[in-house]
Design an enzyme around this catalytic site. Structure first.
Site, PDB file in Angstrom:
ATOM      1  N   HIS A   1      83.789  30.092  27.120  1.00  0.00           N
ATOM      2  CA  HIS A   1      83.470  29.177  26.010  1.00  0.00           C
ATOM      3  C   HIS A   1      82.481  28.096  26.459  1.00  0.00           C
ATOM      4  O   HIS A   1      81.671  27.628  25.665  1.00  0.00           O
ATOM      5  CB  HIS A   1      84.735  28.470  25.511  1.00  0.00           C
ATOM      6  CG  HIS A   1      85.494  29.214  24.460  1.00  0.00           C
ATOM      7  ND1 HIS A   1      84.976  29.526  23.225  1.00  0.00           N
ATOM      8  CD2 HIS A   1      86.774  29.665  24.445  1.00  0.00           C
ATOM      9  CE1 HIS A   1      85.895  30.151  22.503  1.00  0.00           C
ATOM     10  NE2 HIS A   1      86.998  30.255  23.220  1.00  0.00           N
TER      11      HIS A   1
ATOM     12  N   GLY B   1      95.124  28.473  25.224  1.00  0.00           N
ATOM     13  CA  GLY B   1      93.992  27.817  25.871  1.00  0.00           C
ATOM     14  C   GLY B   1      93.039  27.247  24.840  1.00  0.00           C
ATOM     15  O   GLY B   1      93.020  27.692  23.688  1.00  0.00           O
TER      16      GLY B   1
ATOM     17  N   CYS C   1      91.466  34.337  19.829  1.00  0.00           N
ATOM     18  CA  CYS C   1      90.831  33.037  20.072  1.00  0.00           C
ATOM     19  C   CYS C   1      91.098  32.145  18.868  1.00  0.00           C
ATOM     20  O   CYS C   1      90.993  32.595  17.723  1.00  0.00           O
ATOM     21  CB  CYS C   1      89.334  33.242  20.245  1.00  0.00           C
ATOM     22  SG  CYS C   1      88.406  31.722  20.474  1.00  0.00           S
ATOM     23  N   LEU C   2      91.438  30.883  19.130  1.00  0.00           N
ATOM     24  CA  LEU C   2      91.707  29.960  18.021  1.00  0.00           C
ATOM     25  C   LEU C   2      90.469  29.754  17.151  1.00  0.00           C
ATOM     26  O   LEU C   2      90.602  29.355  15.990  1.00  0.00           O
ATOM     27  CB  LEU C   2      92.195  28.615  18.563  1.00  0.00           C
ATOM     28  CG  LEU C   2      93.557  28.654  19.280  1.00  0.00           C
ATOM     29  CD1 LEU C   2      93.880  27.290  19.871  1.00  0.00           C
ATOM     30  CD2 LEU C   2      94.661  29.104  18.332  1.00  0.00           C
TER      31      LEU C   2
ATOM     32  N   HIS D   1      88.449  33.730  29.622  1.00  0.00           N
ATOM     33  CA  HIS D   1      88.117  33.483  28.211  1.00  0.00           C
ATOM     34  C   HIS D   1      87.668  32.040  27.991  1.00  0.00           C
ATOM     35  O   HIS D   1      86.634  31.791  27.364  1.00  0.00           O
ATOM     36  CB  HIS D   1      89.359  33.815  27.370  1.00  0.00           C
ATOM     37  CG  HIS D   1      89.234  33.538  25.912  1.00  0.00           C
ATOM     38  ND1 HIS D   1      89.330  34.527  24.958  1.00  0.00           N
ATOM     39  CD2 HIS D   1      89.040  32.387  25.223  1.00  0.00           C
ATOM     40  CE1 HIS D   1      89.174  33.981  23.753  1.00  0.00           C
ATOM     41  NE2 HIS D   1      89.010  32.682  23.886  1.00  0.00           N
ATOM     42  N   GLU D   2      88.442  31.107  28.516  1.00  0.00           N
ATOM     43  CA  GLU D   2      88.131  29.689  28.260  1.00  0.00           C
ATOM     44  C   GLU D   2      86.856  29.250  28.985  1.00  0.00           C
ATOM     45  O   GLU D   2      86.058  28.489  28.434  1.00  0.00           O
ATOM     46  CB  GLU D   2      89.308  28.795  28.673  1.00  0.00           C
ATOM     47  CG  GLU D   2      90.607  29.061  27.935  1.00  0.00           C
ATOM     48  CD  GLU D   2      90.481  29.109  26.427  1.00  0.00           C
ATOM     49  OE1 GLU D   2      89.611  28.424  25.852  1.00  0.00           O
ATOM     50  OE2 GLU D   2      91.248  29.862  25.798  1.00  0.00           O
TER      51      GLU D   2
ATOM     52  N   GLN E   1      85.280  24.062  21.482  1.00  0.00           N
ATOM     53  CA  GLN E   1      86.043  24.496  20.302  1.00  0.00           C
ATOM     54  C   GLN E   1      86.462  23.322  19.419  1.00  0.00           C
ATOM     55  O   GLN E   1      86.846  23.533  18.267  1.00  0.00           O
ATOM     56  CB  GLN E   1      87.287  25.282  20.728  1.00  0.00           C
ATOM     57  CG  GLN E   1      86.957  26.622  21.365  1.00  0.00           C
ATOM     58  CD  GLN E   1      88.215  27.383  21.675  1.00  0.00           C
ATOM     59  OE1 GLN E   1      88.791  27.205  22.748  1.00  0.00           O
ATOM     60  NE2 GLN E   1      88.679  28.197  20.745  1.00  0.00           N
TER      61      GLN E   1
HETATM   62 NI    NI Z   1      88.766  31.121  22.591  1.00  0.00          NI
END
Ligand code: NI
Length: 160
Positions: free
Chosen positions: A135, A46, A89-90, A131-132, A51
């Site tokens: 953000h 995701g 998380c990226l 999670h997304e 991000q």
């Molecule tokens: Ni993330």
């Protein structure tokens, strides 16, 4: 399409609240295409627009590699159950931590034609949806980690 730079923890853009999308302009269509490409290239499940430094309420998710999901202005309308497991998380590279999330989530969002859609998910997809969407309000999972943030290699030996 292009790979965009993924912002990392400490970058203030990750803690800002994203704005609703009112129109899918060619520029936003490019952003969506780039978000999918950037997520796949990074082997993520995701990615949220902040991000990549864009404060718009856009999320892409694909938990299997075959089910791309685009969510514009998503909001969680129903949750149930509970799951506790590792999350990453990226924007927090090389780290993982244990987070408790609902086991089932229902989301209402818009698609790229701005039609309303409903997406339901369990387990990993439910976790990714929570999670997304967080953000978009400037929150990272590290705020919710139970215990310490760990290095990925400490638990992912079998994948190396
Ligand atoms: Ni993330």
């Amino acid at each position: 399409m292009a790979i965009r730079t993924i912002r990392e923890i400490g970058d203030p853009v990750l803690n800002k609240v994203s704005k609703e999308v009112k129109e899918v302009t060619p520029r936003i269509q490019d952003l969506i295409d780039d978000m999918f490409e950037t997520m796949y290239e990074a082997n993520g499940v995701g990615l949220a627009a902040p991000q990549v430094g864009i404060l718009k309420r856009i999320v892409v998710i694909d938990t299997t590699g075959e089910d791309p999901i685009l969510l514009i202005n998503p909001r969680i309308v129903e949750t149930s159950g509970e799951q506790t497991g590792n999350e990453g998380c990226l924007s927090v590279p090389g780290k993982t931590g244990i987070v408790t999330r609902p086991n089932y989530v229902k989301v209402v969002a818009l698609d790229e034609e701005l039609n309303e859609i409903e997406v339901e998910g369990e387990e990993l997809l439910a976790r990714a949806l929570c999670h997304e969407i967080e953000h978009l309000d400037g929150h990272l999972y590290v705020e919710k980690v139970e215990g310490d943030l760990m290095d990925v290699e400490m638990i992912d030996d079998d994948e190396e």
